[in-house]
Enzyme design. Structure first.
Site, PDB file in Angstrom:
ATOM      1  CE  LYS A  99      -3.947   1.678   2.800  1.00 39.36           C
ATOM      2  NZ  LYS A  99      -4.805   1.297   3.944  1.00 39.36           N
ATOM      3  CB  SER A 150      -8.073   3.039   3.144  1.00 36.69           C
ATOM      4  OG  SER A 150      -7.170   2.544   4.118  1.00 36.69           O
ATOM      5  CB  SER A 155      -8.157   0.219   6.040  1.00 43.13           C
ATOM      6  OG  SER A 155      -8.922   1.386   6.168  1.00 43.13           O
TER       7      SER A 155
END
Length: 468
Positions: free
Chosen positions: A79, A155, A179
């Site tokens: 990420k 996310s 997330s």
């Protein structure tokens, strides 16, 4: 040999026995990413040169007779809130795009590299990790591999889409309010939010210091446990990181769940879940031998407290930038951050009291129970741009409501794994949360492995609909 891109353990074994070179594996992975990423928009940066360089170093080491790491030649991605040497850490935000590139890898990226992993790049996310859908105005939406008209969740949406599409078997993500778990649920993969403080957050861009967790997403229970073992270890760079010894789990998965007391969370966790989400948790509970349903007290109040803490800490973190460069913020999160910065101090104090109370009560429940099961998301993946979801006749805003079932668990720091399930109707997966007491990630991972062994996590083969 054409290595199976969905199995980290298989790739590492094939490389270790000499069936395939690391360079061949890297090239195959990079070709898959190049072909599929324009549709998915999972990667914001593809590190082609680095992946090939790391692969060539592995091949040279094997030629010298050196022993391979546990993730030797396994492609992965991180990420884009993780520091990656030579790349600007975006955290999904144009606000950070002017920053200098990171000078070193985050510790968790270093640990993946030290285990032999091949970094393929940085992955898309909700801006500043504030969202559950990875609908990003500045860097584009990440699409669900099972239906490109739908969200991948967030996310860590890029992380989940990358794994679910079979482009890498492991990805690194973060989880503040859900997330890792939300996108794992919506994309039909495995994810782990370890105990707060288990893995160091050094070298990652923060969202809410008192809630942020880092962890892996993977295509199988075995790969999830393997990645978690590689990532473990203390790091004094993160003051919240517990200085605990590594507690291996991957070799203990087959111990099963004998002797563990398992229950399904009802009450709030049924009220805030659609029929398909409830059915998923009930099916998992049957497969794991649940003793019955339990109800935790004041879960709705706990979620409200989590909202207050998230808003206030997130807003405070970005206050200076909100004053100086408001135009560089993602429009979908800017107003929420501004509102959070204005939360009265007495609200935050009350929320922290609720946090302590709820944690005590949940830990009391764990005196009688070893594992709790709950849905991970209230619904399956929503359409991109969808404003509302309907749960038990109530219309709720999509973006915040995807965390209805994860937030109450997040803010007391418990370890949680997500395993996918596949409803008999429709083509979209939905996950279940497997929740254990603090520091018992082994129980979470044994449970997801048991569900995998029982076939609960496997997408069923559906016969095509006859044409007339």
């Amino acid at each position: 040999m054409n290595p199976n891109p969905e199995t980290a353990t298989g790739i590492a074994a094939a490389f270790d026995c000499g069936e395939v070179s690391a360079r061949e594996i890297a090239v195959a992975a990079l070709e898959r990413i190049a072909a599929r990423n324009p549709e998915l928009n999972a990667w914001t940066t593809i590190t082609t040169e680095r992946a090939l360089r790391e692969a060539e170093a592995l091949d040279a080491a094997r030629a010298r007779g050196e022993r391979s790491g546990r993730l030797a030649a396994v492609p992965y991605a991180a990420k884009n809130l993780f520091d990656i040497a030579g790349i600007t850490t975006l955290a999904g935000a144009r606000l950070l795009a002017r920053n200098a590139p990171a000078t070193a890898d985050a510790p968790l990226v270093q640990r993946m590299r030290n285990a032999g992993g091949l970094l393929t790049g940085a992955l898309n996310m909700d801006a500043l990790a504030y969202g559950f859908t990875t609908e990003n105005t500045h860097y584009g939406n990440t699409r669900n591999p099972h239906d490109s008209a739908r969200t991948a969740g967030g996310s860590s949406g890029g992380s989940s889409a990358a794994v679910a599409a079979g482009l890498v078997p492991i990805a690194l993500g973060s989880d503040t309010n859900g997330s890792i778990r939300v996108p794992a649920s919506l994309c039909g993969i495995f994810g782990l939010k370890p105990t707060y403080g288990r893995l160091p957050r050094t070298g990652s861009f923060p969202f809410v210091h008192s809630l942020d967790h880092l962890g892996p997403l993977a295509a199988s229970a075995d790969d999830l446990a393997l990645a978690y073992d590689v990532l473990q270890g203390p790091d004094r760079g993160d003051p919240a990181c517990a200085q605990r010894n590594i507690e291996p789990t991957s070799e203990s998965l087959a111990r099963g769940l004998d002797g563990l007391r398992i229950a399904r969370l009802a009450g709030y966790f049924d009220d805030q879940a659609s029929a398909v989400a409830r059915a998923a948790s009930e099916r998992a509970a049957r497969a794991l031998g649940s003793l019955g349903d339990v109800v935790l007290p004041e879960v709705a109040a706990a979620r409200a407290a989590a909202f207050v803490i998230t808003a206030s800490e997130g807003g405070a973190l970005h206050m200076a930038a909100l004053r100086e460069r408001p135009e560089d913020f993602e429009p979908l999160s800017r107003e929420r951050l501004l509102a959070g910065a204005l939360v009265p101090a007495q609200w935050v104090e009350q929320a922290q009291r609720m946090r302590s109370l709820f944690r005590r009560r949940v830990l009391e429940a764990f005196r009688e129970i070893d594992l709790l099961i709950a849905p991970a998301t209230p619904v399956t993946a929503t359409l991109l741009g969808q404003d509302l979801i309907v749960i038990n006749g109530r219309s709720l805003p999509t973006r915040p409501s995807m965390g209805l079932l994860t937030q109450p668990i997040s803010f007391i720091g418990l370890p949680v794994a997500v395993a996918p399930t596949w409803p008999t109707e429709g083509h979209l997966p939905i996950g279940v949360q497997l929740i254990a007491p603090p520091w018992r990630e082994d129980i979470c991972l044994r449970a997801v492995w048991a569900l995998q062994k029982a076939g609960i996590t496997v997408r069923p083969v559906v016969a095509p609909t006859p044409t007339t």
